[in-house]
Design a protein around this motif. Sequence first.
Motif, PDB file in Angstrom:
ATOM      1  N   SER A  49     -17.269  28.477  10.620  1.00 14.64           N
ATOM      2  CA  SER A  49     -17.345  28.754  12.049  1.00 14.64           C
ATOM      3  C   SER A  49     -17.717  27.489  12.812  1.00 14.64           C
ATOM      4  O   SER A  49     -18.228  26.514  12.240  1.00 14.64           O
ATOM      5  N   ASP A  50     -17.496  27.526  14.115  1.00 17.06           N
ATOM      6  CA  ASP A  50     -17.795  26.353  14.946  1.00 17.06           C
ATOM      7  C   ASP A  50     -19.283  25.991  14.901  1.00 17.06           C
ATOM      8  O   ASP A  50     -19.615  24.813  14.743  1.00 17.06           O
TER       9      ASP A  50
ATOM     10  N   ARG B  49     -20.487  22.296  13.421  1.00 19.82           N
ATOM     11  CA  ARG B  49     -21.237  21.386  14.281  1.00 19.82           C
ATOM     12  C   ARG B  49     -22.645  21.131  13.734  1.00 19.82           C
ATOM     13  O   ARG B  49     -23.150  20.007  13.789  1.00 19.82           O
TER      14      ARG B  49
ATOM     15  N   SER C 118     -10.613  21.782  11.598  1.00 28.34           N
ATOM     16  CA  SER C 118     -11.376  22.185  12.785  1.00 28.34           C
ATOM     17  C   SER C 118     -10.979  21.348  13.989  1.00 28.34           C
ATOM     18  O   SER C 118     -10.685  21.878  15.072  1.00 28.34           O
TER      19      SER C 118
ATOM     20  N   ILE D 118      -8.531  22.248  17.467  1.00 31.43           N
ATOM     21  CA  ILE D 118      -8.989  21.987  18.833  1.00 31.43           C
ATOM     22  C   ILE D 118      -7.895  21.270  19.625  1.00 31.43           C
ATOM     23  O   ILE D 118      -7.560  21.651  20.753  1.00 31.43           O
TER      24      ILE D 118
END
Length: 780
Positions: free
Chosen positions: A214-215, A219, A364, A368
Amino acid sequence: MTTNLEDEVAPNLRMRKYSYRVDRQVMDEMELERVAHPTERTGPSIKEKVKEHLRCSSTKAQSLLFKLVPILRWLPKYPFREWLLGDICSGFSVGIVQLPQSMAYALLAAVPPVYGLYTSFFPVLVYFIFGTSRHVSVGSFAVLSVMLGTITERMAPDENFLISSANDTNGTMIDTVARDLMRVKVASMVTFLSGIFQILLGLIQFGFVVTYLSDPLVRGYTTGAAVHVLVSQLKYVFGIAVPRREGPLSLIYTLIDVFKAIHLTNIGTLVVGIIAMSTMLGVKVLNDCFKSKLPIPIPIELIEVIIATVIASNVDLTGKYGIEVVGDIPKGLKAPVVPDFSLASSLPGNAFALAIVGYGITISLGKIFALKHGYEVDSNQELIALGLSNFVGGFFQCFAVSCSMSRSLVQETTGGNTQLASAVSCTVMLVIILEIGSLFSRLPKAVLASIVIVNLKGMFKQITDICHFWRTNKIDLVVWIVTLIFTVLLGMDIGLVASIAFALLTVIFQTQLPKYSILGQVSDTDIYRDINQFDEAKEIPGIKIFQSSATIYFANAELYEKTLRQMSGINVARLISKKKKRITKLKQQMKKQEKKDKKKAKKNEKKFKGLESATGDLAVISGNFDNDNSISLEMDSGHESPSKVNKKPEEYNLESLGLQKPEVHSIILDLTPVNFVDSVCIKILKNIFRDFKEIEVDVYLAGCHWAIIQQFKQGDFFGKSISKSQLFTTVHDAVTYCLMKHNPSTEQALCMNGCLSLPPSQEQEPETEPSTASGASTKF
């Protein structure tokens, strides 16, 4: 202007006043199947699927070729006039940035800087051919480099290459040539294995694994990895010798080692590092401030590398100040070399970790850019493209590659439209490798370390995610923080696995503790909402509509049942217990009465036989007892008692047992949010039907998806006690049926836009009295 605004607002106001009315029968599942005629479609068998998959044709072969080699699809259609100039400018910009970064990241990987130059050429060229993202810049990346450096220094530590010093008979020194050669072999082998893992995962369509990254997790992970990279570069900034550690808490131990050796700091190295970092940060701030006015960002990294190299070439920094420099950088490309397979046995685990991390970061960032520019990225092909890049790179003594965030942003912001920009950057790197690279042999390592640290700025900016996730989603905030802590404390390999496991656990926890609610009808509609969240949502007397915000499965099924009992307002267990006790007590009384009746019957029978033998005339005896019928009554009671004793428990109702019947006569379970059921869920639902039936409360299901009904069939949910007539297509259908069933003398036709209401007076007889669910109608 005012007229235009009125024209825009008026339609919106009119939309709010629009209404609709539907007049149809109440639909349970049986009635729906009768009307809709469901078809039993069976998919192709495994044999047919394999046969179709293996079937070959020219069209299929061409499609497969274009899928595996995307350049064949997009290059013939390339709009040269519109995109060529942008891609060339972007490629030169990326190549300029890639030169210092590749040498700096080679230090992170614990290999000579020249191998960073090789890594910026061969794998990038392969990705240009096989990649599907148009904007990512593949090459050396800080996170993968520091992971790789941990592996190379573990497999080839300095202690294994100590030799006797020629100047001091009692002293020793490190054979750096042999050590670096061994570390290059380790890096090449682990890169080769990583490529094989990625290719295999891509071929078996394993690209879906990115859905588990997941984001917040990505991150948090990259922020934690940035901390590892920063700590690994401190020894180059301070000019001290610190051994690289690995495993859990390795970062803490490294920091302790740095503080212990801080008194040995080389002042010259520290000054060079501080000047380089402060200059780079200042220029990058200017780039951010004037990015709209600058055609391309100022290549401060390249400028500093050139200036530092010129100064170091004219001043003996190593001799005078003890500043460590890059060393010899040979000209030209090396011939391919087969990786050393004798090292393979101890590297698969590390190679797999590199494969997953590299792929996760690339896909990822690729998605984007794809979302921003309106194209699609094939996750499985990205695995294959990265795998081939690493696989080929392993033969040319490169180390593992991934997508670089900073270079990708440069490629996108300077006009890059396709991977042709990567081909241009490869050309730049080729010229450097063949002709210019050797000029940087006098470059101080402190400058390269400064480049690495300054380029971590974007990752450290992600610390502001805490404020963002605090406002938007607390669960994502927890995932971000826990991932950061796991990555920092456990390392980048174990930390990633632990972070993914924790992220999955949060999903399980959320399904284990869903939001349960009792629904009420919104006035004058067929819409039902939580009565605690909507003031106008009112409960319908006698009906409880229960809803869970999550699917029902083994982890929360028991909680679902427990919460239903609590929120229904009925103490089901206590009422069932009382009912069983009353039935047991009644049976015991009946058995005692039966014994008494049998004894009386035997006495009466003896008296009757005695009288019969005395007179011999049954008619006379009967006549003498016409005015006294006590014997016949007692015999009658003896005949009736067995039927009462043999009465089944379900034939007793609460009122006959002296128990108060619940005010709720129907419970509707809204299964709209449910997307699958398992055997535990089916078992719990059966228990709910059984227990509430015991206390004379009907249970119905509403909003079941067709797939759920099929799972009910496979799980033997339907039977004698539960039928499809207890499943309704909507909550409104179920409510309509319940009202009609428990108010049969009223006509449920007084509906306005779906509002269920009884007539103000029940004295008027309805024209027709529906007897079944399908006979009732609902209007909304």
